[in-house]
Write an enzyme that holds these catalytic residues in place. Structure first.
Site, PDB file in Angstrom:
ATOM      1  N   ARG A   1      -0.519   8.945  33.049  1.00 32.96           N
ATOM      2  CA  ARG A   1      -1.716   8.374  33.670  1.00 32.96           C
ATOM      3  C   ARG A   1      -2.943   9.223  33.344  1.00 32.96           C
ATOM      4  NH1 ARG A   1       2.110   7.759  37.992  1.00 32.96           N
ATOM      5  NH2 ARG A   1       1.350   9.672  38.962  1.00 32.96           N
TER       6      ARG A   1
ATOM      7  N   ASP B   1      -7.238   9.872  34.260  1.00 28.57           N
ATOM      8  CA  ASP B   1      -8.211   9.734  35.336  1.00 28.57           C
ATOM      9  C   ASP B   1      -9.413   8.893  34.909  1.00 28.57           C
ATOM     10  OD1 ASP B   1      -6.713  11.366  37.004  1.00 28.57           O
ATOM     11  OD2 ASP B   1      -7.755  13.195  36.372  1.00 28.57           O
TER      12      ASP B   1
ATOM     13  N   TYR C   1      -3.098  16.399  24.589  1.00 31.25           N
ATOM     14  CA  TYR C   1      -4.470  16.054  24.959  1.00 31.25           C
ATOM     15  C   TYR C   1      -5.431  16.829  24.068  1.00 31.25           C
ATOM     16  CZ  TYR C   1      -3.260  13.762  29.420  1.00 31.25           C
ATOM     17  OH  TYR C   1      -2.780  12.915  30.376  1.00 31.25           O
TER      18      TYR C   1
ATOM     19  N   ARG D   1      -8.680  19.832  32.788  1.00 27.40           N
ATOM     20  CA  ARG D   1     -10.096  19.985  33.157  1.00 27.40           C
ATOM     21  C   ARG D   1     -10.329  21.278  33.935  1.00 27.40           C
ATOM     22  NH1 ARG D   1     -11.465  14.598  36.142  1.00 27.40           N
ATOM     23  NH2 ARG D   1     -13.453  15.715  36.470  1.00 27.40           N
TER      24      ARG D   1
END
Length: 273
Positions: A50, A52, A110, A209
């Site tokens: 998932r 954000d 990522y 992040r």
């Protein structure tokens, strides 16, 4: 029944993340609506990871079951007909019933793209993070090395994280910079795009992040590289830097065993700076 896997890319700026919500304004909601219209039956998808609100996906992988027998290429073209322009199915492929988009993944990747410039982003607004001050590559590299391997990443975990364990194995952090050849006339340093790549067996909510917030603080000289080790050891979210912007974060995709025969990347992967 046939089980299908899809590779999906999307620009996350306009959406409230991946996971379905009552508002209907998520990537999953748009994808399942498009699949339902093409398949003429309700479709429920399961994704590899998932994302954000505001986070982009270059190769999100989903699977679903369908009674239909249609060519893989028709699933791509047909579904894309009903998707908004900022979401697109890149490929479709039948998979064995035991394949699971999330459970079969052995790792996830990522990238964070960061613009270092005296001027805020314009044409790439929402697609890159931004810092005004120049960053120290060596300091960030030294700091990143403290995170490699298996650790308790509680310090980089959002309070709303639903993961059963904060222990994850971070296998790789790549840091590179592609800049202009002419320095800025007033600042004396060249604007550039930084690319941070992360690969792990799994990630916690906001983990990247939060790591980015710390790396940038270290890169700007606000903290030393060894501070990253202290933050990690503290196992407290309060010890780390604030959560950085989602704008430059991209889900590159899951990693599967070669035996599944699935694509490793899409054309969108090579678009990044």
């Amino acid at each position: 029944m046939t089980r299908l896997a899809l590779g999906v890319s999307y620009n996350g700026q306009a959406y409230s993340g991946w996971q379905s919500q009552l508002s209907g304004n998520t990537i999953q909601d748009k994808l399942e609506a498009a699949l339902g219209r093409f398949a003429t039956h309700r479709v429920s998808t399961l994704c590899a990871g998932r994302t954000d609100a505001g986070v982009h996906g270059l190769m999100q992988v989903v699977h679903f079951d369908t009674p239909l027998d249609r060519p893989a290429s028709s699933w791509v073209r047909g579904t894309n007909t009903f998707l908004p322009s900022d979401i697109a199915v890149q490929w479709a492929q039948p998979v064995p019933d035991e394949f699971h988009a999330r459970g079969s993944a052995v790792a996830r990747r990522y990238a964070y793209v960061l613009l270092q410039s005296p001027v805020r982003p314009s044409v790439d607004a929402g697609r890159v993070g931004w810092v005004f001050h120049p960053l120290d590559h060596n300091a960030m590299r030294q700091a990143a090395d403290h995170l490699l391997g298996e650790h308790d990443f509680t310090s980089f975990r959002a309070s709303a994280c639903q993961a059963k364990s904060p222990v994850k194995t971070l296998q790789r952090i790549g840091i590179s910079c592609r800049g202009q050849s002419v320095p800025h006339p007033e600042l004396g340093w060249s604007p550039c795009y930084w690319r941070f790549e992360f690969e792990a067996n799994a990630f916690l909510h906001h983990m990247i992040r939060n790591i980015m917030g710390c790396l940038i603080a270290i890169g700007q000289g606000k903290e030393s590289p060894d501070w990253m080790e202290k933050v990690l050891a503290t196992r407290s979210r309060d010890a780390a830097a604030p959560t950085f912007s989602p704008d430059g974060l991209y889900f590159l995709g899951p990693v599967y065993e070669a035996a599944w025969g699935l694509p490793e990347r899409t054309a969108a992967y090579d678009w990044l700076p």
